[in-house]
Enzyme design. Structure first.
Site, PDB file in Angstrom:
ATOM      1  N   GLU A  23       1.018  -0.761  -0.210  1.00 27.62           N
ATOM      2  CA  GLU A  23       0.064   0.282   0.024  1.00 27.62           C
ATOM      3  C   GLU A  23       0.833   0.961   0.349  1.00 27.62           C
ATOM      4  OE1 GLU A  23      -3.830   0.207   1.376  1.00 27.62           O
ATOM      5  OE2 GLU A  23      -3.159   1.679   3.251  1.00 27.62           O
ATOM      6  N   TYR A  76      -7.359   7.103  -0.271  1.00 29.02           N
ATOM      7  CA  TYR A  76      -8.104   8.126   0.063  1.00 29.02           C
ATOM      8  C   TYR A  76      -7.765   9.209   0.880  1.00 29.02           C
ATOM      9  CZ  TYR A  76     -10.993  11.088  -2.749  1.00 29.02           C
ATOM     10  OH  TYR A  76     -11.917  12.168  -3.667  1.00 29.02           O
ATOM     11  N   ALA A 116      -9.827  10.757   3.039  1.00 29.83           N
ATOM     12  CA  ALA A 116     -11.312  11.493   3.405  1.00 29.83           C
ATOM     13  C   ALA A 116     -11.885  12.469   3.506  1.00 29.83           C
ATOM     14  CB  ALA A 116     -11.911  10.389   4.597  1.00 29.83           C
ATOM     15  N   ALA A 172     -19.900   2.407   3.686  1.00 29.08           N
ATOM     16  CA  ALA A 172     -19.172   1.960   2.064  1.00 29.08           C
ATOM     17  C   ALA A 172     -20.178   1.214   1.800  1.00 29.08           C
ATOM     18  CB  ALA A 172     -17.977   1.047   2.553  1.00 29.08           C
ATOM     19  N   TYR A 190     -12.598  -5.824   9.365  1.00 35.48           N
ATOM     20  CA  TYR A 190     -12.373  -5.531  10.722  1.00 35.48           C
ATOM     21  C   TYR A 190     -12.100  -7.185  11.352  1.00 35.48           C
ATOM     22  CZ  TYR A 190     -12.782  -1.164   9.210  1.00 35.48           C
ATOM     23  OH  TYR A 190     -12.905   0.213   8.269  1.00 35.48           O
ATOM     24  N   HIS A 192     -15.654  -3.805  13.849  1.00 37.16           N
ATOM     25  CA  HIS A 192     -15.262  -1.871  13.660  1.00 37.16           C
ATOM     26  C   HIS A 192     -15.134  -0.874  15.126  1.00 37.16           C
ATOM     27  CE1 HIS A 192     -16.027   2.021  12.512  1.00 37.16           C
ATOM     28  NE2 HIS A 192     -15.141   1.518  12.037  1.00 37.16           N
ATOM     29  N   GLN A 240       5.313   4.438  15.865  1.00 34.91           N
ATOM     30  CA  GLN A 240       4.073   4.427  14.750  1.00 34.91           C
ATOM     31  C   GLN A 240       3.087   3.354  16.469  1.00 34.91           C
ATOM     32  OE1 GLN A 240       6.016   2.186  11.730  1.00 34.91           O
ATOM     33  NE2 GLN A 240       4.364   1.121  10.947  1.00 34.91           N
ATOM     34  N   LYS A 270       7.496   3.228   2.153  1.00 36.64           N
ATOM     35  CA  LYS A 270       9.089   2.812   2.910  1.00 36.64           C
ATOM     36  C   LYS A 270       9.535   1.552   2.268  1.00 36.64           C
ATOM     37  CE  LYS A 270       8.998   4.031   7.671  1.00 36.64           C
ATOM     38  NZ  LYS A 270       7.653   3.536   8.704  1.00 36.64           N
TER      39      LYS A 270
HETATM   40  P1  FAD Z   1     -18.463   0.645   6.544  1.00 32.77           P
HETATM   41  O1  FAD Z   1     -18.817  -0.425   5.903  1.00 32.77           O
HETATM   42  O2  FAD Z   1     -18.874   1.821   6.209  1.00 32.77           O
HETATM   43  O3  FAD Z   1     -18.430   0.150   8.156  1.00 32.77           O
HETATM   44  C1  FAD Z   1     -18.443   1.593   9.448  1.00 32.77           C
HETATM   45  C2  FAD Z   1     -19.111   1.204  10.642  1.00 32.77           C
HETATM   46  O4  FAD Z   1     -20.315   0.791  10.095  1.00 32.77           O
HETATM   47  C3  FAD Z   1     -19.354  -0.475  11.225  1.00 32.77           C
HETATM   48  O5  FAD Z   1     -18.668  -0.436  11.908  1.00 32.77           O
HETATM   49  C4  FAD Z   1     -20.235  -1.348  10.496  1.00 32.77           C
HETATM   50  O6  FAD Z   1     -20.360  -2.413  10.946  1.00 32.77           O
HETATM   51  C5  FAD Z   1     -21.131  -0.189  10.385  1.00 32.77           C
HETATM   52  N1  FAD Z   1     -22.346  -0.337   9.612  1.00 32.77           N
HETATM   53  C6  FAD Z   1     -21.882  -0.759   7.838  1.00 32.77           C
HETATM   54  N2  FAD Z   1     -23.071  -0.540   7.520  1.00 32.77           N
HETATM   55  C7  FAD Z   1     -23.901   0.012   8.459  1.00 32.77           C
HETATM   56  C8  FAD Z   1     -25.329   0.565   8.198  1.00 32.77           C
HETATM   57  N3  FAD Z   1     -26.246  -0.446   6.703  1.00 32.77           N
HETATM   58  N4  FAD Z   1     -25.913   0.264   9.325  1.00 32.77           N
HETATM   59  C9  FAD Z   1     -26.022   0.498   9.995  1.00 32.77           C
HETATM   60  N5  FAD Z   1     -24.742   0.215  10.515  1.00 32.77           N
HETATM   61  C10 FAD Z   1     -23.615  -0.111   9.227  1.00 32.77           C
HETATM   62  N6  FAD Z   1      -9.518   5.757   4.904  1.00 32.77           N
HETATM   63  C11 FAD Z   1      -9.307   6.415   3.999  1.00 32.77           C
HETATM   64  O7  FAD Z   1      -9.630   7.632   4.890  1.00 32.77           O
HETATM   65  N7  FAD Z   1      -9.016   6.417   3.458  1.00 32.77           N
HETATM   66  C12 FAD Z   1      -8.485   4.994   3.180  1.00 32.77           C
HETATM   67  O8  FAD Z   1      -7.596   5.006   1.389  1.00 32.77           O
HETATM   68  C13 FAD Z   1      -8.396   3.639   3.945  1.00 32.77           C
HETATM   69  N8  FAD Z   1      -8.429   2.382   2.766  1.00 32.77           N
HETATM   70  C14 FAD Z   1      -8.350   1.619   4.107  1.00 32.77           C
HETATM   71  C15 FAD Z   1      -8.043   0.808   4.146  1.00 32.77           C
HETATM   72  C16 FAD Z   1      -8.619  -0.505   4.648  1.00 32.77           C
HETATM   73  C17 FAD Z   1      -8.490  -2.004   4.320  1.00 32.77           C
HETATM   74  C18 FAD Z   1      -9.169  -0.724   5.910  1.00 32.77           C
HETATM   75  C19 FAD Z   1      -9.332  -1.694   6.808  1.00 32.77           C
HETATM   76  C20 FAD Z   1     -10.082   1.144   6.951  1.00 32.77           C
HETATM   77  C21 FAD Z   1      -9.173   1.847   5.865  1.00 32.77           C
HETATM   78  N9  FAD Z   1      -9.307   2.843   5.785  1.00 32.77           N
HETATM   79  C22 FAD Z   1      -9.098   4.511   4.599  1.00 32.77           C
HETATM   80  C23 FAD Z   1      -9.930   3.645   7.267  1.00 32.77           C
HETATM   81  C24 FAD Z   1     -11.578   3.623   6.622  1.00 32.77           C
HETATM   82  O9  FAD Z   1     -12.625   4.642   6.147  1.00 32.77           O
HETATM   83  C25 FAD Z   1     -11.837   2.926   8.241  1.00 32.77           C
HETATM   84  O10 FAD Z   1     -12.321   2.339   8.916  1.00 32.77           O
HETATM   85  C26 FAD Z   1     -13.761   3.541   8.634  1.00 32.77           C
HETATM   86  O11 FAD Z   1     -14.078   4.297  10.128  1.00 32.77           O
HETATM   87  C27 FAD Z   1     -14.732   2.804   7.990  1.00 32.77           C
HETATM   88  O12 FAD Z   1     -14.926   2.201   7.148  1.00 32.77           O
HETATM   89  P2  FAD Z   1     -15.612   1.511   5.463  1.00 32.77           P
HETATM   90  O13 FAD Z   1     -15.132   1.068   4.881  1.00 32.77           O
HETATM   91  O14 FAD Z   1     -15.280   0.091   6.757  1.00 32.77           O
HETATM   92  O15 FAD Z   1     -16.787   1.991   6.740  1.00 32.77           O
END
Ligand code: FAD
Length: 294
Positions: free
Chosen positions: A17, A49, A51, A127, A148, A152, A215, A275
């Site tokens: 990454e 990306y 946010a 998402a 997760y 999460h 870190q 890195k």
């Molecule tokens: P979601 O899947 O939407 O989940 C977030 C929370 O909402 C969870 O607790 C889930 O259980 C809950 N939830 C999901 N759907 C619903 C629903 N329909 N109703 C009620 N609750 C729901 N962040 C960045 O800013 N940029 C990045 O590039 C980035 N890359 C990442 C890559 C990976 C592999 C990971 C693991 C995380 C990354 N993150 C990044 C961080 C991520 O944006 C955060 O962890 C964020 O808090 C959750 O994103 P998600 O897409 O998992 O959210």
């Protein structure tokens, strides 16, 4: 190349990454690091990306280079929280025009200054809303989502977290990448539970080599990851010596990856944080394993 094709190869592989620069002045540094990592010929490279919008414009620039100039399959991240539909649709159109085939669809986290915003009018709350938007755009993306193993931080329970994860997969996610973890048993346990819940897409474990003591605190705060005693001892003993901590952190991550490969995982995603030397050392440590059939 679509990542679903990459995962079908059955070969043991690593992906890395990178994160885009925060300002134009550091673009060249990030570009050089990206090029060096691309020379390792990983199975793919992902580009994060911002946010809050800060670094978001560079994600596509870096992703485009990885794919078209360095010839490595690319995964461009996209977040949706607090973005307007117009902005998200524009980003999707830009990615399609740039030939990006793989998109990591994320909710993202709100910057602290936006935490009190009225969320009722948002187009995208989770998402899954972005995954639906990507599917509805008609573009032929291979879509990934985050998962997760240690749930999460906002989830009330793992059961609830997995229920929403299934919703993301049903909406069109073809693979999942995990949050970092430092104890492989947590991943194996998680995999068992999601398979039981009917989630069958490939899951790519994410491993972060901790190469300096500073870190540690940040990584734990962001991920909420459990820190095994073996890892704590390593940080306590070597944390004050940058060179020793780096060597020990790379060895720990290498060990984690060997165990994952030995237990049937074929692709591990390494959060090597721009890195190239860390990515190179991990790859060198695994040179005889990489390319083996699972
Ligand atoms: P979601 O899947 O939407 O989940 C977030 C929370 O909402 C969870 O607790 C889930 O259980 C809950 N939830 C999901 N759907 C619903 C629903 N329909 N109703 C009620 N609750 C729901 N962040 C960045 O800013 N940029 C990045 O590039 C980035 N890359 C990442 C890559 C990976 C592999 C990971 C693991 C995380 C990354 N993150 C990044 C961080 C991520 O944006 C955060 O962890 C964020 O808090 C959750 O994103 P998600 O897409 O998992 O959210």
């Amino acid at each position: 190349m679509k990542l679903t094709q990459v995962f079908q190869s059955g070969k043991l592989s690593l992906s890395f990454e990178v994160f885009p620069p925060k300002t134009g002045s550091s673009f060249e540094t990030v570009r050089t690091a990206t090029e060096e990592i691309a020379r390792l010929r990983p199975s793919f490279m992902s580009v994060t990306y911002g946010a809050g919008g800060g670094t978001s414009r560079y994600t596509l620039d870096i992703a485009r280079k990885i794919k078209h100039e360095y010839g490595v399959p690319t995964l461009a991240h996209l977040t949706c929280v607090s973005s307007t539909r117009e902005t998200v649709r524009q980003r999707i159109a830009d990615m399609e025009a740039a030939g990006i085939e793989n998109v990591m669809a994320l909710r993202g986290d709100l910057p602290p200054e936006m935490a009190d915003q009225d969320r009722s009018a948002w187009h995208y709350r989770y998402a899954v809303d972005l995954i639906r938007e990507l599917r509805e755009s008609g573009a032929d993306f291979c879509i990934g989502g985050a998962c997760y193993p240690e749930i999460h931080p906002e989830s009330a329970s793992q059961k609830e977290d997995i229920r929403y994860l299934k919703e993301k997969v049903d909406a069109g996610c073809s693979f999942l990448t995990t949050q970092m973890f430092f104890d492989n048993h947590l991943l194996y346990n998680f995999l068992y539970k999601i398979r039981e819940a009917g989630i069958t897409v490939p899951v790519i474990p994410g491993v972060m080599p901790i190469t300096n003591a500073n870190q540690v605190e940040r990584a734990m705060r962001l991920s909420g990851s459990f820190m095994p005693q073996r890892f704590k001892s390593l940080v306590d003993r070597f944390g004050s010596s940058p060179a020793a901590m780096k060597q020990a952190g790379i060895a720990y991550a290498t060990d984690q990856i060997i165990d994952l490969f030995a237990n049937g995982i074929t692709n591990v995603h390494v959060y090597s944080m721009n890195k190239p030397d860390v990515a190179q050392k991990i790859q060198a440590n695994l040179s005889d394993l990489l390319g083996m059939n699972a």
